[in-house]
Design an enzyme around this catalytic site. Sequence first.
Site, PDB file in Angstrom:
ATOM      1  N   TRP A  64     -20.711   9.952 -34.330  1.00 10.74           N
ATOM      2  CA  TRP A  64     -20.899  10.779 -35.519  1.00 10.74           C
ATOM      3  C   TRP A  64     -20.493   9.998 -36.768  1.00 10.74           C
ATOM      4  CZ3 TRP A  64     -23.075  15.458 -36.317  1.00 10.74           C
ATOM      5  CH2 TRP A  64     -22.837  16.073 -37.544  1.00 10.74           C
ATOM      6  N   THR A  67     -22.927   7.091 -37.458  1.00 11.51           N
ATOM      7  CA  THR A  67     -24.199   7.586 -38.000  1.00 11.51           C
ATOM      8  C   THR A  67     -24.030   7.994 -39.460  1.00 11.51           C
ATOM      9  OG1 THR A  67     -24.900   8.312 -35.807  1.00 11.51           O
ATOM     10  CG2 THR A  67     -26.015   9.317 -37.693  1.00 11.51           C
ATOM     11  N   GLU A  68     -22.940   8.679 -39.762  1.00 14.51           N
ATOM     12  CA  GLU A  68     -22.657   9.099 -41.134  1.00 14.51           C
ATOM     13  C   GLU A  68     -22.501   7.873 -42.038  1.00 14.51           C
ATOM     14  OE1 GLU A  68     -19.484  12.035 -43.399  1.00 14.51           O
ATOM     15  OE2 GLU A  68     -19.057  11.390 -41.355  1.00 14.51           O
ATOM     16  N   ASN A  69     -21.754   6.870 -41.583  1.00  8.48           N
ATOM     17  CA  ASN A  69     -21.561   5.658 -42.373  1.00  8.48           C
ATOM     18  C   ASN A  69     -22.891   4.940 -42.612  1.00  8.48           C
ATOM     19  OD1 ASN A  69     -19.829   3.540 -43.623  1.00  8.48           O
ATOM     20  ND2 ASN A  69     -20.699   2.340 -41.960  1.00  8.48           N
TER      21      ASN A  69
END
Length: 169
Positions: A64, A67-69
Amino acid sequence: FRQIDTGKTFADHLYHALRQSGVRVFRDSKVLEERKEIGRLFDVIERSRIFVVVFSLNYARSTWCLTENEKIVWVARTGEAGRLILPVFYRIDPTDVCQQTEPFTGAVLEHEKDMGVNDETVKEWREALRKASKFPGYESEKIPDRHELHFPHSFLTWLPFKIHIMLLG
């Protein structure tokens, strides 16, 4: 930020200090952490101008967070001018993130072995980690007494100066 490392301490202090100083802050909640609304998270990222990414010991263990980064780095590089990534290195050195030494290398290797994560995704995560870590950041280990309660004030003192310098170029 990774909930297990910083959610109820460091990131929480930072979140409340930013809000108290009048900054509009979005922090992914438990609902988002449970992967129920990644589209909503991406919408918020696309509308944001400044990204504070808190890298910690277990950050790379979370697909998570990775993916966010990756999305943050993509938006900051391809979106409107003036978007900034302000990394915070919590109890880790920036070179750990950039060069993906321990604990990052072990975590990424685990994702590479995971049959549910393809090689291209892992490659993009690695590149996004390198890019994000190269932005001038704030290192928690450089707080004079390393006391977490002093971090928000120290960060808020550093923040306007860093934003000004980065916008000038």
